[in-house]
Enzyme design. Structure first.
Site, PDB file in Angstrom:
ATOM      1  N   GLU A 105       0.832  -1.213   0.000  1.00 18.60           N
ATOM      2  CA  GLU A 105       0.000   0.000   0.000  1.00 18.60           C
ATOM      3  C   GLU A 105       0.866   1.263   0.000  1.00 18.60           C
ATOM      4  OE1 GLU A 105      -3.697  -1.755   2.752  1.00 18.60           O
ATOM      5  OE2 GLU A 105      -2.079  -0.619   3.665  1.00 18.60           O
ATOM      6  N   THR A 164      -6.237   0.316   2.564  1.00 21.05           N
ATOM      7  CA  THR A 164      -7.305  -0.279   1.774  1.00 21.05           C
ATOM      8  C   THR A 164      -8.423  -0.710   2.705  1.00 21.05           C
ATOM      9  OG1 THR A 164      -6.162  -2.385   1.970  1.00 21.05           O
ATOM     10  CG2 THR A 164      -5.745  -1.099  -0.026  1.00 21.05           C
ATOM     11  N   MET A 180      -8.883  -2.982   9.247  1.00 19.62           N
ATOM     12  CA  MET A 180      -8.292  -3.696  10.380  1.00 19.62           C
ATOM     13  C   MET A 180      -7.334  -2.902  11.262  1.00 19.62           C
ATOM     14  SD  MET A 180      -7.638  -7.309   8.317  1.00 19.62           S
ATOM     15  CE  MET A 180      -6.725  -8.054   9.642  1.00 19.62           C
ATOM     16  N   ASP A 190     -12.624  -3.825  -1.986  1.00 20.28           N
ATOM     17  CA  ASP A 190     -13.577  -4.932  -2.059  1.00 20.28           C
ATOM     18  C   ASP A 190     -14.905  -4.478  -1.453  1.00 20.28           C
ATOM     19  OD1 ASP A 190     -11.378  -5.414   0.262  1.00 20.28           O
ATOM     20  OD2 ASP A 190     -13.379  -5.819   1.018  1.00 20.28           O
TER      21      ASP A 190
HETATM   22  N1  SAH Z   1      -5.063 -11.133   1.591  1.00 19.73           N
HETATM   23  C1  SAH Z   1      -4.080 -10.127   1.770  1.00 19.73           C
HETATM   24  C2  SAH Z   1      -4.013  -9.736   3.201  1.00 19.73           C
HETATM   25  C3  SAH Z   1      -4.719  -8.493   3.426  1.00 19.73           C
HETATM   26  S1  SAH Z   1      -5.101  -8.192   5.085  1.00 19.73           S
HETATM   27  C4  SAH Z   1      -2.730 -10.607   1.265  1.00 19.73           C
HETATM   28  O1  SAH Z   1      -2.656 -11.738   0.906  1.00 19.73           O
HETATM   29  O2  SAH Z   1      -1.792  -9.806   1.191  1.00 19.73           O
HETATM   30  C5  SAH Z   1      -6.161  -6.899   4.799  1.00 19.73           C
HETATM   31  C6  SAH Z   1      -5.591  -5.521   4.866  1.00 19.73           C
HETATM   32  O3  SAH Z   1      -6.388  -4.720   4.028  1.00 19.73           O
HETATM   33  C7  SAH Z   1      -5.691  -4.911   6.253  1.00 19.73           C
HETATM   34  O4  SAH Z   1      -4.629  -4.032   6.489  1.00 19.73           O
HETATM   35  C8  SAH Z   1      -7.052  -4.205   6.238  1.00 19.73           C
HETATM   36  O5  SAH Z   1      -7.034  -2.961   6.930  1.00 19.73           O
HETATM   37  C9  SAH Z   1      -7.343  -3.976   4.765  1.00 19.73           C
HETATM   38  N2  SAH Z   1      -8.658  -4.432   4.260  1.00 19.73           N
HETATM   39  C10 SAH Z   1      -9.033  -4.331   2.947  1.00 19.73           C
HETATM   40  N3  SAH Z   1     -10.281  -4.807   2.767  1.00 19.73           N
HETATM   41  C11 SAH Z   1     -10.730  -5.237   3.985  1.00 19.73           C
HETATM   42  C12 SAH Z   1     -11.966  -5.821   4.429  1.00 19.73           C
HETATM   43  N4  SAH Z   1     -12.983  -6.062   3.615  1.00 19.73           N
HETATM   44  N5  SAH Z   1     -12.066  -6.136   5.749  1.00 19.73           N
HETATM   45  C13 SAH Z   1     -11.046  -5.907   6.595  1.00 19.73           C
HETATM   46  N6  SAH Z   1      -9.872  -5.345   6.229  1.00 19.73           N
HETATM   47  C14 SAH Z   1      -9.701  -5.004   4.928  1.00 19.73           C
END
Ligand code: SAH
Length: 234
Positions: A12, A88, A173, A197
């Site tokens: 990010e 995000t 988060m 998303d």
């Molecule tokens: N799947 C990702 C991990 C992302 S963790 C990977 O493989 O790299 C999610 C991060 O994006 C967190 O920092 C959170 O703040 C943010 N985020 C984005 N969309 C989110 C959602 N729908 N719910 C919670 N956090 C979300």
């Protein structure tokens, strides 16, 4: 003014680091894994960090605990005047959210701290104040609304009820943890989230998130460019 910009993920933060040619600060002399950069922008001393890579799991240290520890350590060490938290997030199509939208926080809640025991209930939810965006340049393009945090990327059925009841427009988060630290330190929390998303959209969140991460990071860089211009020292 001294500004701290906290991103949870390296991905990010990358476009913003490159755009402003931020210089890495080493060593930071901290047990935490964050990466710290600095740059002078429009007369402000700007520090940018991401939560870094967890040494045991080799992934970005996302979530509330690393966010709180990192922001507390850096905000106190560097004596900053404001914390900007770009990132995000999940948006809600039922409340007009679209992929790529930029939202600024009006209030910040926690949706996973359920303590139905008198005054502990509102304590759990938190309802933290955020930076008064009325002070910002009118030419900036953003939407505003309530952010809510938990330590989960996924969404449970009963959480939808909470989101509707509190008119949540951004699910992520870290915001709640950082807004809490800012409340303790009596400095403003300015949350800026780009939607990757749609929580009530029917897609698998992790897939949709990864598809839109790059565009969202670019949107954040562009918004931060305009935001830092509007915070310039005259
Ligand atoms: N799947 C990702 C991990 C992302 S963790 C990977 O493989 O790299 C999610 C991060 O994006 C967190 O920092 C959170 O703040 C943010 N985020 C984005 N969309 C989110 C959602 N729908 N719910 C919670 N956090 C979300």
């Amino acid at each position: 003014m001294k500004i701290l910009i906290f991103f949870a993920m390296q991905e990010e933060s990358k476009k913003t680091v490159e755009h402003f040619d931020f210089k890495k600060v080493t060593p930071t002399n901290s047990p935490l894994p964050y990466e710290l950069f600095e740059q002078k922008i429009h007369g402000n001393e700007v520090f940018l960090c991401n939560a870094g890579i967890d040494s045991r799991f080799n992934v970005n240290a996302v979530g509330t605990v690393p966010a709180a520890l990192t922001v507390y350590e850096l905000a106190t060490k560097l004596n900053v005047d404001i914390v900007i938290n770009p990132g995000t997030a999940g948006g809600f199509k039922s409340r007009g959210g679209n992929i790529g939208d930029i939202y600024l926080a009006s209030k910040v809640l926690f949706h996973h701290r359920e303590i139905p025991m008198g005054p502990y209930e509102p304590y759990g939810i938190g309802t933290f104040d955020a930076y008064d965006f009325g002070q910002l340049d009118q030419s900036l393009h953003f939407k505003t609304g309530v952010f809510s945090s938990s330590d989960s990327l996924t969404c449970r059925e009963h959480e939808i009820e909470f989101f509707n009841q509190h008119q949540v427009i951004v699910k992520e988060m870290e915001a709640g943890a950082i807004a809490y630290v800012c409340e303790q330190l009596k400095i403003p929390y300015l949350g800026v989230k780009s939607i990757t998303d749609i929580v009530d959209g029917g897609r698998v969140t992790a897939e949709e998130f990864l598809e839109n991460l790059e565009t969202a990071s670019k949107n954040l860089q562009q918004f931060l460019t305009a935001l830092l211009e509007s915070l310039k020292v005259l």
